[in-house]
Scaffold this motif. Structure first.
Motif, PDB file in Angstrom:
ATOM      1  N   ARG A   1      60.750 -78.963-123.471  1.00 34.05           N
ATOM      2  CA  ARG A   1      60.148 -77.641-123.692  1.00 34.05           C
ATOM      3  C   ARG A   1      58.870 -77.485-122.883  1.00 34.05           C
ATOM      4  N   ALA A   2      58.065 -78.528-122.858  1.00 37.54           N
ATOM      5  CA  ALA A   2      56.813 -78.470-122.096  1.00 37.54           C
ATOM      6  C   ALA A   2      57.095 -78.297-120.604  1.00 37.54           C
ATOM      7  N   ASN A   3      58.119 -78.986-120.094  1.00 33.46           N
ATOM      8  CA  ASN A   3      58.484 -78.841-118.681  1.00 33.46           C
ATOM      9  C   ASN A   3      58.914 -77.412-118.371  1.00 33.46           C
ATOM     10  N   ALA A   4      59.731 -76.828-119.273  1.00 33.44           N
ATOM     11  CA  ALA A   4      60.189 -75.444-119.073  1.00 33.44           C
ATOM     12  C   ALA A   4      59.007 -74.481-119.120  1.00 33.44           C
ATOM     13  N   ASP A   5      58.092 -74.701-120.062  1.00 33.03           N
ATOM     14  CA  ASP A   5      56.911 -73.834-120.167  1.00 33.03           C
ATOM     15  C   ASP A   5      56.017 -73.977-118.939  1.00 33.03           C
ATOM     16  N   GLN A   6      55.900 -75.186-118.412  1.00 31.80           N
ATOM     17  CA  GLN A   6      55.084 -75.388-117.211  1.00 31.80           C
ATOM     18  C   GLN A   6      55.678 -74.658-116.010  1.00 31.80           C
ATOM     19  N   ARG A   7      57.011 -74.647-115.913  1.00 31.08           N
ATOM     20  CA  ARG A   7      57.651 -73.900-114.823  1.00 31.08           C
ATOM     21  C   ARG A   7      57.400 -72.404-114.978  1.00 31.08           C
TER      22      ARG A   7
END
Length: 306
Positions: free
Chosen positions: A58-64
């Motif tokens: 989720r954090a990776n998706a939010d960072q993108r």
């Protein structure tokens, strides 16, 4: 109780196989660097690691999403900065056109400059976002959101803003209709007029070209352009505020991701010092089991007779 030689054989082989399995497991853990390689190794720790892994995803998706928003808002802020510069140049040009010593041909040269500024304004309003969309396209536009047909600029996008698919509310576009098309000016006595950034220039050009009331054309043109400038500066501030907000979001996401990575590591990673010590103990135990099995093999009647 009487213990048969066959029973001792079976017990010894079972012990040897268990020791061998324990040694193989310890060796696999050392090779992978993980204490939990399968859910059966430690169901509770495996569940903790799985939850942490989902949080990292989720954090990776939010960072993108944050990066995409940062790109779009940077383009919007830069584009609005260009629009402000163009409006200020247009304002200076209208002030110059009000010079009483200018001839009509000189004013026409200035109106030609205003037309070029208007053309550049349309290009800025149709700023692409680098991903197939448009910064000022609102909620979406299959083609350039602003079209100039027969001297009239229209907005063909969908009013509003596109938000990224993220747990954080971040913009991927700005509401081009509100910024460029919906501008109002108070005329006093509760009366207002509405116009776009483009019609403000169109009207100023038309009024200056007639040459009948230059002073009034300049006054009205400047008043409208001041409202356009105010609108652009407000929108530019909003883009800047979003960029500042994105800095905070990015920092929170990085902290959250680090915490999840730490939790995952705590749940499944191996303490190498302890693991090496245990591996050596299990290796010693396996060797002892081999020696025990070798001793039991010698306990048959035939070995005794011989």
């Amino acid at each position: 109780m009487r213990l048969s030689t066959a029973f001792r054989y079976e017990q010894s082989i079972a012990n040897l196989q268990q020791r061998q399995q324990d040694l193989s497991t310890a060796q696999m853990q050392l090779t992978s660097g993980k204490r939990v390689n399968a859910a059966s190794d430690d169901p509770t720790a495996a569940a903790r690691a799985e939850r942490a892994l989902a949080s990292i995803a989720r954090a990776n998706a939010d960072q993108r999403a944050v990066q995409a928003s940062r790109n779009a808002m940077s383009l919007a802020e830069s584009g609005l900065g260009n629009a402000v510069d163009l409006m200020q140049t247009a304002r200076e040009t209208i002030v110059a056109a009000g010079n009483g010593t200018y001839s009509q041909s000189e004013r026409e040269a200035l109106t030609a400059k205003l037309r070029e500024i208007r053309k550049q304004m349309v290009s800025v309003a149709n700023q692409p976002d680098g991903g197939g969309g448009y910064v000022f396209g609102g909620k979406g536009s299959a083609s350039a959101p602003f079209t100039d047909t027969a001297g009239v600029v229209s907005f063909n996008g969908t009013p509003g803003q596109v938000l990224a698919a993220s747990t954080e509310e971040v913009n991927l576009t700005m509401n081009g209709e509100a910024i460029w098309m919906n501008i109002t000016r108070d005329l006093g006595g509760g009366v207002t007029e509405s116009f776009s950034a483009f019609t403000a220039l169109d009207n100023a050009i038309a009024d200056l070209e007639t040459g009948t009331n230059v002073s009034g054309a300049v006054t009205t043109g400047l008043a409208r352009l001041d409202r356009v400038l105010g609108q652009f500066q407000t929108a530019r501030s909003q883009a800047g505020e979003m960029l500042n907000r994105l800095d905070g979001i990015e920092s929170r996401l990085a902290d959250s991701k680090l915490a999840s990575q730490t939790e995952k590591s705590n749940a499944e990673d191996l303490d190498m010092v302890e693991a090496i010590s245990q591996f050596q103990n299990k290796q010693t135990g396996y060797e002892a089991a081999l020696q025990s099995y070798a001793s039991i093999q010698k306990m048959s009647l035939f070995q005794y007779i011989s």
